[in-house]
Enzyme design. Structure first.
Site, PDB file in Angstrom:
ATOM      1  N   GLU A   1      19.992  21.770   2.030  1.00  0.00           N
ATOM      2  CA  GLU A   1      20.709  20.595   2.343  1.00  0.00           C
ATOM      3  C   GLU A   1      20.057  19.996   3.240  1.00  0.00           C
ATOM      4  O   GLU A   1      20.078  20.625   4.366  1.00  0.00           O
ATOM      5  CB  GLU A   1      22.063  20.971   2.564  1.00  0.00           C
ATOM      6  CG  GLU A   1      23.049  19.665   2.784  1.00  0.00           C
ATOM      7  CD  GLU A   1      24.313  20.023   3.290  1.00  0.00           C
ATOM      8  OE1 GLU A   1      24.984  21.025   3.003  1.00  0.00           O
ATOM      9  OE2 GLU A   1      24.750  19.460   4.452  1.00  0.00           O
TER      10      GLU A   1
ATOM     11  N   CYS B   1      25.703  15.982   8.328  1.00  0.00           N
ATOM     12  CA  CYS B   1      24.939  15.516   7.225  1.00  0.00           C
ATOM     13  C   CYS B   1      25.804  14.306   6.465  1.00  0.00           C
ATOM     14  O   CYS B   1      25.191  13.652   5.662  1.00  0.00           O
ATOM     15  CB  CYS B   1      24.501  16.451   6.341  1.00  0.00           C
ATOM     16  SG  CYS B   1      25.615  17.585   5.735  1.00  0.00           S
TER      17      CYS B   1
HETATM   18  N1  LIG Z   1      21.095  16.643   7.483  1.00  0.00           N
HETATM   19  C1  LIG Z   1      21.575  17.694   7.995  1.00  0.00           C
HETATM   20  O1  LIG Z   1      22.536  18.399   7.676  1.00  0.00           O
HETATM   21  C2  LIG Z   1      20.914  18.495   8.991  1.00  0.00           C
HETATM   22  C3  LIG Z   1      19.764  17.760   9.658  1.00  0.00           C
HETATM   23  N2  LIG Z   1      19.282  18.145  10.621  1.00  0.00           N
HETATM   24  C4  LIG Z   1      17.805  17.476  11.337  1.00  0.00           C
HETATM   25  O2  LIG Z   1      17.129  18.835  11.619  1.00  0.00           O
HETATM   26  C5  LIG Z   1      16.743  18.544  13.091  1.00  0.00           C
HETATM   27  C6  LIG Z   1      16.330  19.793  13.688  1.00  0.00           C
HETATM   28  O3  LIG Z   1      17.589  20.398  13.755  1.00  0.00           O
HETATM   29  P1  LIG Z   1      17.558  22.080  13.103  1.00  0.00           P
HETATM   30  O4  LIG Z   1      19.000  22.259  12.803  1.00  0.00           O
HETATM   31  O5  LIG Z   1      16.824  22.899  14.115  1.00  0.00           O
HETATM   32  O6  LIG Z   1      16.874  22.049  11.626  1.00  0.00           O
HETATM   33  P2  LIG Z   1      15.328  22.704  11.447  1.00  0.00           P
HETATM   34  O7  LIG Z   1      15.365  22.258  10.044  1.00  0.00           O
HETATM   35  O8  LIG Z   1      14.506  22.509  12.263  1.00  0.00           O
HETATM   36  O9  LIG Z   1      15.720  24.198  11.652  1.00  0.00           O
HETATM   37  C7  LIG Z   1      16.730  25.146  10.675  1.00  0.00           C
HETATM   38  C8  LIG Z   1      16.074  26.474  10.561  1.00  0.00           C
HETATM   39  O10 LIG Z   1      15.174  26.510   9.782  1.00  0.00           O
HETATM   40  C9  LIG Z   1      13.891  26.963  10.188  1.00  0.00           C
HETATM   41  N3  LIG Z   1      12.866  26.451   9.983  1.00  0.00           N
HETATM   42  C10 LIG Z   1      12.540  25.053  10.349  1.00  0.00           C
HETATM   43  N4  LIG Z   1      11.383  24.957   9.695  1.00  0.00           N
HETATM   44  C11 LIG Z   1      10.753  25.936   9.220  1.00  0.00           C
HETATM   45  C12 LIG Z   1       9.574  26.137   8.616  1.00  0.00           C
HETATM   46  N5  LIG Z   1       8.619  25.254   8.297  1.00  0.00           N
HETATM   47  N6  LIG Z   1       9.385  27.529   8.049  1.00  0.00           N
HETATM   48  C13 LIG Z   1      10.144  28.334   8.287  1.00  0.00           C
HETATM   49  N7  LIG Z   1      11.262  28.284   8.982  1.00  0.00           N
HETATM   50  C14 LIG Z   1      11.702  26.902   9.259  1.00  0.00           C
HETATM   51  C15 LIG Z   1      14.395  27.124  11.782  1.00  0.00           C
HETATM   52  O11 LIG Z   1      13.746  28.043  12.678  1.00  0.00           O
HETATM   53  P3  LIG Z   1      12.557  27.686  13.820  1.00  0.00           P
HETATM   54  O12 LIG Z   1      12.678  26.394  14.029  1.00  0.00           O
HETATM   55  O13 LIG Z   1      12.776  28.591  14.773  1.00  0.00           O
HETATM   56  O14 LIG Z   1      11.427  27.912  12.743  1.00  0.00           O
HETATM   57  C16 LIG Z   1      16.011  27.108  11.803  1.00  0.00           C
HETATM   58  O15 LIG Z   1      16.232  28.364  11.774  1.00  0.00           O
HETATM   59  C17 LIG Z   1      17.663  17.854  13.619  1.00  0.00           C
HETATM   60  O16 LIG Z   1      17.328  16.920  14.515  1.00  0.00           O
HETATM   61  C18 LIG Z   1      18.267  16.826  12.437  1.00  0.00           C
HETATM   62  O17 LIG Z   1      17.373  15.642  12.222  1.00  0.00           O
HETATM   63  C19 LIG Z   1      19.704  19.491  11.258  1.00  0.00           C
HETATM   64  C20 LIG Z   1      20.819  19.964  10.838  1.00  0.00           C
HETATM   65  C21 LIG Z   1      21.617  19.389  10.012  1.00  0.00           C
HETATM   66  O1  LIG Z   2      31.201  17.031   6.816  1.00  0.00           O
HETATM   67  C1  LIG Z   2      31.206  18.047   6.961  1.00  0.00           C
HETATM   68  O2  LIG Z   2      32.464  18.507   7.029  1.00  0.00           O
HETATM   69  C2  LIG Z   2      30.244  18.950   6.463  1.00  0.00           C
HETATM   70  C3  LIG Z   2      29.027  18.300   6.903  1.00  0.00           C
HETATM   71  C4  LIG Z   2      27.653  19.117   6.709  1.00  0.00           C
HETATM   72  O3  LIG Z   2      27.695  19.919   5.584  1.00  0.00           O
HETATM   73  C5  LIG Z   2      26.729  19.231   7.595  1.00  0.00           C
HETATM   74  O4  LIG Z   2      26.730  18.539   8.642  1.00  0.00           O
HETATM   75  O5  LIG Z   2      25.806  19.891   7.527  1.00  0.00           O
END
Ligand SMILES: NC(=O)C1=CN([C@@H]2O[C@H](COP(=O)(O)OP(=O)(O)OC[C@H]3O[C@@H](n4cnc5c(N)ncnc54)[C@H](OP(=O)(O)O)[C@@H]3O)[C@@H](O)[C@H]2O)C=CC1
Ligand SMILES: O=C(O)CCC(=O)C(=O)O
Length: 524
Positions: free
Chosen positions: A270, A307
């Site tokens: 996601e 998200c």
């Molecule tokens: N749309 C959504 O639901 C979300 C979007 N985000 C977006 O992500 C940005 C960063 O947030 P974050 O939550 O840290 O998300 P990340 O995607 O950067 O990281 C999530 C997990 O994946 C791992 N990971 C990331 N890239 C890789 C890779 N290339 N290979 C292996 N493992 C990987 C990270 O560990 P490590 O970095 O240590 O490798 C961490 O455990 C936010 O600023 C936002 O823009 C974040 C959360 C939710």
């Molecule tokens: O809006 C919510 O309750 C869930 C949102 C979500 O899945 C996320 O931000 O990763």
């Protein structure tokens, strides 16, 4: 490794064994204060990942053949153990995430409720999708063979904890709950932003594994910073599927790794969504200001770190748009800045808001209250016109935080064109009055093409955990628009159908034997 209310030790869990990782270590940081939190967590090495995957593989067959009652009881024991962590859990989540207590307590309720919902589903046996088509030896012109089908667990699953839901989308969150419900052992890669929360929840699961007499490999928890841990996990041949919530770049990287394996595997990622909000003229004329106020609350929920955050407002132009802006402006201007989850997420937010603020075709409508501490996000509402929005893909990208761009759309033809041009979404919200229904009906097929959930007179934030929920959507909202990560349908991601042909009763699984009490389709 914490057990019950014991203090955190900085260990991870390889099966039942607490291990201090010999890789790069990390400490959590309180984003509200910048203070580093104890203890230091040792990072997983390649050997730790290997051992966790080997244990998960060894646990697969015994775990996937647990009785429905035993597996359901396991999920309920995890839920009970999480509640026993009591305030120690709530305080650690708050310290590691900057999220306020009511939100964290609510998220704990959602996590526990989700585990219990999956326990009910497991007990029902419906997810086995059992089908019995008995032999018809006298069928003409050819006899019919005996065919029976059930779903089995796909295999060990790698789960990446999300930064923005330290409980509901993390160690015992929806991906883990649905994978365990399906009968899959789980190896969790803890999010580096909340190692303490992850360790507490990991201890609750480990204790449930022991209390329920299950193979220790049913659950492992890997800690540490850096891509190498997740890459090694997704590359391990014993891992058969991946659950991920996070950035688009992270999701795409894991999809590429999974696809390049000798045996490619599905990644249920996601990633990014701007969740368009469509404002129709009737609704705007009737209650434009009230919708604006409700939007201001929705965009700031959880500092916008959802998200499902409403990142784009497509407003059919007319006098009501100004009423909407006035309502939103009043509420946003009086709101305070909120602490974001990590310094990195805050820096990314500032960068993206800077793109809007410095764009020649974008006007700043309002900024929220100014920051008063570290890593605080100031809400922002921008405005642009439809042609500029369509012309610049940067304006259509997710800004992770309390930011949204309002697009004035001249007519329904342009609205349809914009939706058609946009990428896949988790949600699309429509604000409607009765007079808007014919236009909305005409647009609905286009909306269904774009989103996993279409909702009316609300906002997509706050996903209800329900058998009827779809928390998914076409790429890049998710990597696989055919599934959901919230709700009981999520179990399907981790199942694989097996057909048993002409199998003697003694060899058949219980669910498929003659007289089975498990719900099944009987094919005459
Ligand atoms: N749309 C959504 O639901 C979300 C979007 N985000 C977006 O992500 C940005 C960063 O947030 P974050 O939550 O840290 O998300 P990340 O995607 O950067 O990281 C999530 C997990 O994946 C791992 N990971 C990331 N890239 C890789 C890779 N290339 N290979 C292996 N493992 C990987 C990270 O560990 P490590 O970095 O240590 O490798 C961490 O455990 C936010 O600023 C936002 O823009 C974040 C959360 C939710
Ligand atoms: O809006 C919510 O309750 C869930 C949102 C979500 O899945 C996320 O931000 O990763």
């Amino acid at each position: 490794m914490a057990s019950g209310n014991a203090p955190l030790t900085g260990e991870m869990l390889i099966g039942a064994t607490p291990v201090t990782g010999g890789g790069e270590s990390l400490r959590a940081v309180n984003p509200a204060t910048g203070e580093a939190l104890d203890p230091v967590f040792g990072g997983a090495t390649a050997a730790d990942v290997e051992r966790a995957c080997a244990l998960a593989d060894a646990a697969l067959i015994p775990y996937r053949e647990t009785s429905l009652a035993d597996r359901a009881a396991f999920l309920e024991t995890i839920a009970d153990n999480i509640l026993k962590l009591d305030d120690a859990l709530i305080e650690r989540v708050m310290a590691e995430s900057g999220l306020p207590r009511p939100r964290v307590e609510g998220e704990r309720g959602r996590t526990v409720g989700q585990l219990r919902l999956f326990a009910e589903l497991v007990r029902s046996g419906t997810w086995l999708d059992a089908r019995i088509a008995p032999a018809q030896p006298d069928r003409k012109p050819l006899p019919r063979v005996d065919l029976r089908l059930r779903n089995i667990a796909i295999g060990p699953v790698a789960v990446f904890g999300a930064s923005n839901f330290p409980l509901a989308f993390s160690v015992a969150g929806g991906d883990t709950a649905s994978a365990l419900a399906a009968g899959c052992p789980v190896v969790v890669r803890a999010h580096p932003a909340h190692p303490g929360t992850s360790a507490l929840i990991g201890g609750a699961i480990r204790d449930a594994v022991a209390a329920c007499g299950l193979h220790e490999g049913v659950f492992s928890l890997l800690q540490g910073p850096g891509n190498a841990i997740g890459q090694a996990l997704v590359n391990d041949p014993r891992i058969k599927a991946v659950g991920f919530t996070g950035s688009r770049a992270g999701g795409l990287a894991l999809m590429a790794t999974a696809a390049a394996r000798h045996q490619p595997i599905p990644v249920y990622a996601e990633m990014s969504s701007v969740n368009p909000v469509l404002l129709f003229p009737g609704a705007l004329a009737e209650r434009g200001a009230a919708i604006g106020e409700a939007f201001a609350a929705a965009v700031q929920l959880g500092a916008g770190q959802f998200c499902t955050n409403p990142g784009v407002i497509l407003a059919l132009d007319g006098p009501g748009v100004d009423a909407f802006i006035a309502g939103a402006r009043a509420k946003l201007a009086e709101s305070g800045a909120q602490t974001m989850l990590t310094a990195g997420i805050h820096a990314a937010y500032e960068r993206q808001v800077g793109v809007f603020a410095g764009h020649s075709a974008v006007a700043t409508l309002v900024r929220g209250g100014a920051p008063s501490g570290p890593h605080q996000a100031q809400a922002a509402l921008f405005e642009t016109d439809a042609d500029s929005f369509l012309a610049d893909p940067r304006l259509q990208e997710e800004t992770f935080g309390p930011c949204s761009v309002l697009v004035r759309v001249p007519d329904m033809t342009m609205l349809r064109g914009i939706i058609t041009a946009m990428e896949g979404q988790l949600t699309i919200a429509l604000h409607l009055a009765d007079a808007d229904l014919p236009a909305a009906r005409a647009l609905l097929p286009v909306l269904e093409e774009k989103a996993g959930r279409v909702l009316v007179n609300g906002f997509g934030t706050g996903v209800e955990v329900s058998p009827a929920m779809v928390h998914g959507g076409p790429f890049p909202a998710t990597s696989d628009g055919g599934s959901t990560s919230v709700g009981t349908l999520a179990i399907r991601r981790f199942l694989r159908p097996v057909c048993y042909q002409d199998m003697p009763q003694a060899l058949l699984p219980d669910a498929l034997r003659d007289g089975s009490t498990v719900p099944h389709d009987f094919v005459n």
